[in-house]
Design a protein around this motif. Structure first.
Motif, PDB file in Angstrom:
ATOM      1  N   PHE A  89       1.806  13.073  -6.417  1.00 50.21           N
ATOM      2  CA  PHE A  89       2.586  13.084  -5.288  1.00 50.21           C
ATOM      3  C   PHE A  89       2.891  11.732  -5.025  1.00 50.21           C
ATOM      4  O   PHE A  89       2.252  10.943  -4.958  1.00 50.21           O
ATOM      5  CB  PHE A  89       2.002  13.869  -3.930  1.00 50.21           C
ATOM      6  CG  PHE A  89       1.700  15.318  -4.306  1.00 50.21           C
ATOM      7  CD1 PHE A  89       2.628  16.351  -4.266  1.00 50.21           C
ATOM      8  CD2 PHE A  89       0.487  15.946  -4.441  1.00 50.21           C
ATOM      9  CE1 PHE A  89       2.277  17.604  -4.226  1.00 50.21           C
ATOM     10  CE2 PHE A  89      -0.106  16.992  -4.534  1.00 50.21           C
ATOM     11  CZ  PHE A  89       0.938  18.068  -4.511  1.00 50.21           C
ATOM     12  N   SER A  90       4.227  11.769  -4.908  1.00 49.87           N
ATOM     13  CA  SER A  90       4.935  10.312  -4.509  1.00 49.87           C
ATOM     14  C   SER A  90       5.026  10.358  -3.158  1.00 49.87           C
ATOM     15  O   SER A  90       5.542  11.294  -2.441  1.00 49.87           O
ATOM     16  CB  SER A  90       6.040   9.901  -5.401  1.00 49.87           C
ATOM     17  OG  SER A  90       6.017   9.903  -6.384  1.00 49.87           O
ATOM     18  N   ILE A  91       4.663   9.203  -2.506  1.00 47.94           N
ATOM     19  CA  ILE A  91       4.862   8.939  -0.928  1.00 47.94           C
ATOM     20  C   ILE A  91       5.634   7.788  -0.669  1.00 47.94           C
ATOM     21  O   ILE A  91       5.464   6.896  -1.471  1.00 47.94           O
ATOM     22  CB  ILE A  91       3.332   8.924  -0.393  1.00 47.94           C
ATOM     23  CG1 ILE A  91       2.486   7.769  -0.821  1.00 47.94           C
ATOM     24  CG2 ILE A  91       2.638  10.194  -0.252  1.00 47.94           C
ATOM     25  CD1 ILE A  91       1.379   7.627   0.025  1.00 47.94           C
ATOM     26  N   ALA A  92       6.125   7.766   0.539  1.00 49.48           N
ATOM     27  CA  ALA A  92       7.180   6.662   0.607  1.00 49.48           C
ATOM     28  C   ALA A  92       6.214   5.385   1.449  1.00 49.48           C
ATOM     29  O   ALA A  92       6.536   4.246   0.974  1.00 49.48           O
ATOM     30  CB  ALA A  92       7.900   6.922   1.861  1.00 49.48           C
ATOM     31  N   ASP A  93       4.922   5.389   1.792  1.00 50.38           N
ATOM     32  CA  ASP A  93       4.231   4.516   2.518  1.00 50.38           C
ATOM     33  C   ASP A  93       2.729   4.557   2.023  1.00 50.38           C
ATOM     34  O   ASP A  93       1.899   5.205   2.619  1.00 50.38           O
ATOM     35  CB  ASP A  93       4.307   4.454   3.840  1.00 50.38           C
ATOM     36  CG  ASP A  93       3.688   3.286   4.867  1.00 50.38           C
ATOM     37  OD1 ASP A  93       2.964   2.386   4.004  1.00 50.38           O
ATOM     38  OD2 ASP A  93       3.922   3.090   6.056  1.00 50.38           O
ATOM     39  N   MET A  94       2.595   3.914   0.873  1.00 45.39           N
ATOM     40  CA  MET A  94       1.076   3.969   0.248  1.00 45.39           C
ATOM     41  C   MET A  94       0.390   3.192   1.445  1.00 45.39           C
ATOM     42  O   MET A  94      -0.805   3.686   1.396  1.00 45.39           O
ATOM     43  CB  MET A  94       1.141   3.084  -1.180  1.00 45.39           C
ATOM     44  CG  MET A  94       0.015   2.907  -1.665  1.00 45.39           C
ATOM     45  SD  MET A  94      -0.950   4.585  -2.278  1.00 45.39           S
ATOM     46  CE  MET A  94      -0.071   4.809  -3.952  1.00 45.39           C
ATOM     47  N   ASP A  95       0.491   2.265   1.893  1.00 41.70           N
ATOM     48  CA  ASP A  95      -0.584   1.305   2.639  1.00 41.70           C
ATOM     49  C   ASP A  95      -0.887   2.106   3.813  1.00 41.70           C
ATOM     50  O   ASP A  95      -2.023   2.304   4.238  1.00 41.70           O
ATOM     51  CB  ASP A  95       0.309  -0.088   3.196  1.00 41.70           C
ATOM     52  CG  ASP A  95       0.547  -0.965   2.074  1.00 41.70           C
ATOM     53  OD1 ASP A  95      -0.097  -1.010   1.202  1.00 41.70           O
ATOM     54  OD2 ASP A  95       1.742  -1.820   2.280  1.00 41.70           O
ATOM     55  N   SER A  96      -0.103   2.923   4.575  1.00 40.06           N
ATOM     56  CA  SER A  96      -0.260   3.792   5.664  1.00 40.06           C
ATOM     57  C   SER A  96      -1.191   4.933   5.094  1.00 40.06           C
ATOM     58  O   SER A  96      -2.115   5.283   5.778  1.00 40.06           O
ATOM     59  CB  SER A  96       0.848   4.350   6.290  1.00 40.06           C
ATOM     60  OG  SER A  96       1.562   3.567   6.959  1.00 40.06           O
ATOM     61  N   PHE A  97      -0.812   5.359   4.007  1.00 38.53           N
ATOM     62  CA  PHE A  97      -1.847   6.560   3.495  1.00 38.53           C
ATOM     63  C   PHE A  97      -3.270   6.086   2.998  1.00 38.53           C
ATOM     64  O   PHE A  97      -4.109   6.707   3.590  1.00 38.53           O
ATOM     65  CB  PHE A  97      -1.140   7.121   2.198  1.00 38.53           C
ATOM     66  CG  PHE A  97      -1.899   8.148   1.520  1.00 38.53           C
ATOM     67  CD1 PHE A  97      -1.746   9.533   2.018  1.00 38.53           C
ATOM     68  CD2 PHE A  97      -2.664   8.109   0.465  1.00 38.53           C
ATOM     69  CE1 PHE A  97      -2.447  10.482   1.650  1.00 38.53           C
ATOM     70  CE2 PHE A  97      -3.266   9.521   0.025  1.00 38.53           C
ATOM     71  CZ  PHE A  97      -3.253  10.306   0.372  1.00 38.53           C
ATOM     72  N   VAL A  98      -3.315   4.821   2.395  1.00 38.35           N
ATOM     73  CA  VAL A  98      -4.531   4.434   2.107  1.00 38.35           C
ATOM     74  C   VAL A  98      -5.406   4.182   3.256  1.00 38.35           C
ATOM     75  O   VAL A  98      -6.618   4.118   3.358  1.00 38.35           O
ATOM     76  CB  VAL A  98      -4.393   3.164   1.287  1.00 38.35           C
ATOM     77  CG1 VAL A  98      -5.702   2.394   1.047  1.00 38.35           C
ATOM     78  CG2 VAL A  98      -4.114   3.488  -0.121  1.00 38.35           C
ATOM     79  N   ALA A  99      -4.414   3.453   4.480  1.00 37.88           N
ATOM     80  CA  ALA A  99      -5.343   3.369   5.659  1.00 37.88           C
ATOM     81  C   ALA A  99      -5.886   4.512   6.302  1.00 37.88           C
ATOM     82  O   ALA A  99      -7.014   4.618   7.011  1.00 37.88           O
ATOM     83  CB  ALA A  99      -4.356   2.612   6.470  1.00 37.88           C
ATOM     84  N   ARG A 100      -5.070   5.716   6.248  1.00 37.02           N
ATOM     85  CA  ARG A 100      -5.431   6.981   6.638  1.00 37.02           C
ATOM     86  C   ARG A 100      -6.888   7.356   6.036  1.00 37.02           C
ATOM     87  O   ARG A 100      -7.800   7.868   6.495  1.00 37.02           O
ATOM     88  CB  ARG A 100      -4.352   8.070   6.635  1.00 37.02           C
ATOM     89  CG  ARG A 100      -4.851   9.256   7.431  1.00 37.02           C
ATOM     90  CD  ARG A 100      -3.911  10.265   7.643  1.00 37.02           C
ATOM     91  NE  ARG A 100      -3.321  11.117   6.438  1.00 37.02           N
ATOM     92  CZ  ARG A 100      -2.158  11.093   5.708  1.00 37.02           C
ATOM     93  NH1 ARG A 100      -1.436  10.295   6.393  1.00 37.02           N
ATOM     94  NH2 ARG A 100      -2.242  11.619   4.843  1.00 37.02           N
ATOM     95  N   LEU A 101      -6.742   7.389   4.642  1.00 37.58           N
ATOM     96  CA  LEU A 101      -7.925   7.682   3.852  1.00 37.58           C
ATOM     97  C   LEU A 101      -9.228   6.792   4.388  1.00 37.58           C
ATOM     98  O   LEU A 101     -10.409   7.299   4.388  1.00 37.58           O
ATOM     99  CB  LEU A 101      -7.739   7.319   2.311  1.00 37.58           C
ATOM    100  CG  LEU A 101      -6.465   8.371   1.669  1.00 37.58           C
ATOM    101  CD1 LEU A 101      -6.437   7.882   0.276  1.00 37.58           C
ATOM    102  CD2 LEU A 101      -7.192   9.736   1.721  1.00 37.58           C
ATOM    103  N   LYS A 102      -8.939   5.662   4.500  1.00 34.31           N
ATOM    104  CA  LYS A 102     -10.039   4.482   4.951  1.00 34.31           C
ATOM    105  C   LYS A 102     -10.541   5.119   6.232  1.00 34.31           C
ATOM    106  O   LYS A 102     -11.846   5.006   6.485  1.00 34.31           O
ATOM    107  CB  LYS A 102      -9.495   3.098   4.743  1.00 34.31           C
ATOM    108  CG  LYS A 102      -9.426   2.414   3.443  1.00 34.31           C
ATOM    109  CD  LYS A 102      -8.919   1.265   3.294  1.00 34.31           C
ATOM    110  CE  LYS A 102      -8.735   0.776   2.144  1.00 34.31           C
ATOM    111  NZ  LYS A 102      -8.571  -0.747   1.898  1.00 34.31           N
ATOM    112  N   SER A 103      -9.791   5.529   7.062  1.00 32.55           N
ATOM    113  CA  SER A 103     -10.395   5.667   8.532  1.00 32.55           C
ATOM    114  C   SER A 103     -10.896   6.842   8.761  1.00 32.55           C
ATOM    115  O   SER A 103     -11.728   6.990   9.564  1.00 32.55           O
ATOM    116  CB  SER A 103      -8.863   5.750   9.547  1.00 32.55           C
ATOM    117  OG  SER A 103      -8.146   6.960   9.296  1.00 32.55           O
ATOM    118  N   THR A 104     -10.792   7.747   7.793  1.00 33.56           N
ATOM    119  CA  THR A 104     -11.333   9.072   7.576  1.00 33.56           C
ATOM    120  C   THR A 104     -12.562   9.171   6.232  1.00 33.56           C
ATOM    121  O   THR A 104     -13.424  10.110   6.194  1.00 33.56           O
ATOM    122  CB  THR A 104     -10.635  10.306   7.310  1.00 33.56           C
ATOM    123  OG1 THR A 104      -9.874  10.105   5.774  1.00 33.56           O
ATOM    124  CG2 THR A 104      -9.420  10.287   8.281  1.00 33.56           C
TER     125      THR A 104
END
Length: 144
Positions: A89-104
């Motif tokens: 899956f391609s996403i527009a904002d990798m940094d936000s996605f990685v941040a969400r993974l880290k936060s959970t």
């Protein structure tokens, strides 16, 4: 001159054939539909769409471009799971996605398998790999 006409005809036929096919859906065999639905909704933010079977064993998600992800609950999920065979899956904002993974505390890794790292391909696209509840690999990249 005959060779040129033949080549043009072949190109026209191949263009016509390729224009007549599109991805409709990708089916994924899951062992626990509810758990998988939670993953695809909460981790990937996919939006559930109309489910035609209405039997409690299927879920459908819009994945863009007119295509859908079709989850199917059934026994005996295949055990041969390889990172080489993956959904992407391609996403527009990798940094936000990685941040969400880290936060959970959701684990991710790069292609070689280093935890918490991002791979940058030669073309500049960044990618990570995560696993769904059944262990299937998903590539998430920013080639949006």
């Amino acid at each position: 001159m005959k060779h040129f006409i033949f080549t043009v005809c072949i190109l026209m036929i191949s263009q016509t054939l390729s224009a007549q096919i599109k991805v409709n859906h990708i089916a994924v065999h899951v062992s626990n539909l509810e758990e998988s639905m939670e993953f695809y909704e909460k981790i990937l933010n996919l939006v559930e769409i109309e489910e035609p079977f209405k039997d409690g064993l299927h879920a459908w998600y819009d994945i863009g471009g007119g295509a859908a992800l079709h989850l199917i609950e059934a026994n005996k999920v295949p055990k041969e799971i390889s990172k080489t065979n993956h959904l992407c899956f391609s996403i527009a904002d990798m940094d936000s996605f990685v941040a969400r993974l880290k936060s959970t505390n959701y684990p991710f890794e790069d292609w070689p398998g280093e935890k918490g790292k991002i791979t940058t391909r030669p073309d500049g696209v960044r990618q990570i790999y995560i696993q769904d509840p059944d262990g299937y690999w998903l590539e998430i990249n920013d080639d949006f």
